[in-house]
Write a protein that holds these residues in place. Structure first.
Motif, PDB file in Angstrom:
ATOM      1  N   TYR A  73       0.819  -1.212   0.000  1.00 31.41           N
ATOM      2  CA  TYR A  73       0.000   0.000   0.000  1.00 31.41           C
ATOM      3  C   TYR A  73       0.853   1.262   0.000  1.00 31.41           C
ATOM      4  N   GLU A  74       2.023   1.210   0.570  1.00 25.51           N
ATOM      5  CA  GLU A  74       2.926   2.356   0.466  1.00 25.51           C
ATOM      6  C   GLU A  74       3.287   2.588  -1.001  1.00 25.51           C
ATOM      7  N   LEU A  89       1.430   1.566  -3.641  1.00 24.94           N
ATOM      8  CA  LEU A  89       0.205   1.988  -4.329  1.00 24.94           C
ATOM      9  C   LEU A  89      -0.128   3.457  -4.058  1.00 24.94           C
ATOM     10  N   ASP A  90       0.181   3.916  -2.849  1.00 22.38           N
ATOM     11  CA  ASP A  90      -0.153   5.289  -2.462  1.00 22.38           C
ATOM     12  C   ASP A  90       0.963   6.285  -2.759  1.00 22.38           C
ATOM     13  N   ASN A  91       1.991   5.828  -3.506  1.00 22.52           N
ATOM     14  CA  ASN A  91       3.127   6.691  -3.864  1.00 22.52           C
ATOM     15  C   ASN A  91       3.796   7.293  -2.632  1.00 22.52           C
ATOM     16  N   GLU A  92       3.966   6.470  -1.596  1.00 21.15           N
ATOM     17  CA  GLU A  92       4.592   6.926  -0.361  1.00 21.15           C
ATOM     18  C   GLU A  92       5.998   6.359  -0.186  1.00 21.15           C
ATOM     19  N   LYS A 125      -8.494  -0.511  -4.949  1.00 25.89           N
ATOM     20  CA  LYS A 125      -8.295   0.894  -4.570  1.00 25.89           C
ATOM     21  C   LYS A 125      -9.024   1.828  -5.547  1.00 25.89           C
ATOM     22  N   LYS A 162     -12.235   4.269  -4.643  1.00 25.87           N
ATOM     23  CA  LYS A 162     -12.169   5.706  -4.944  1.00 25.87           C
ATOM     24  C   LYS A 162     -13.356   6.130  -5.802  1.00 25.87           C
TER      25      LYS A 162
END
Length: 108
Positions: free
Chosen positions: A19-20, A22-25, A55, A59
């Motif tokens: 998820y990091e 996927l969330d561009n983190e 995701k 959204k």
């Protein structure tokens, strides 16, 4: 999950931080490692594709819902505590506004 082949980045690490990604983190280096892993590992690529689709669906279906300000603040505070490695704060009981928002009706 693993394809059984050795990789520079282990499948468990990829899935733990999916998820990091996927969330561009992630840092650019981290993203490059994950992209390389997905090129080499079909099971992880499938998991990535599934999570990306979920995701996107969430959204699309829920992206326009307003989030109560106090709920947003509580979630952000909890995220900061977790990232700092501190013990997460206890989860308070939801307020009437949160329960009403979850049910789709105005609070009384």
């Amino acid at each position: 999950m693993s394809c059984g082949n050795p990789h520079e980045t282990d499948c468990s690490e990829v899935l733990d931080h999916l998820y990091e990604y996927l969330d561009n983190e992630m840092s650019d280096d981290g993203c490059a490692k994950f992209k390389q892993h997905f090129d080499e590992c079909h099971p992880c690529l499938e998991k990535y594709g599934l999570e990306a689709a979920v995701k996107k669906l969430v959204k699309r279906c829920c992206g326009s819902d307003d989030v109560p300000t106090d709920l947003r603040a509580k979630v952000l505070t909890r995220i900061q505590l977790i990232r700092a490695g501190e013990a997460p704060a206890p989860v308070p009981e939801p307020s009437a506004e949160v329960e009403a928002a979850a049910e789709g009706s105005p609070a009384s």
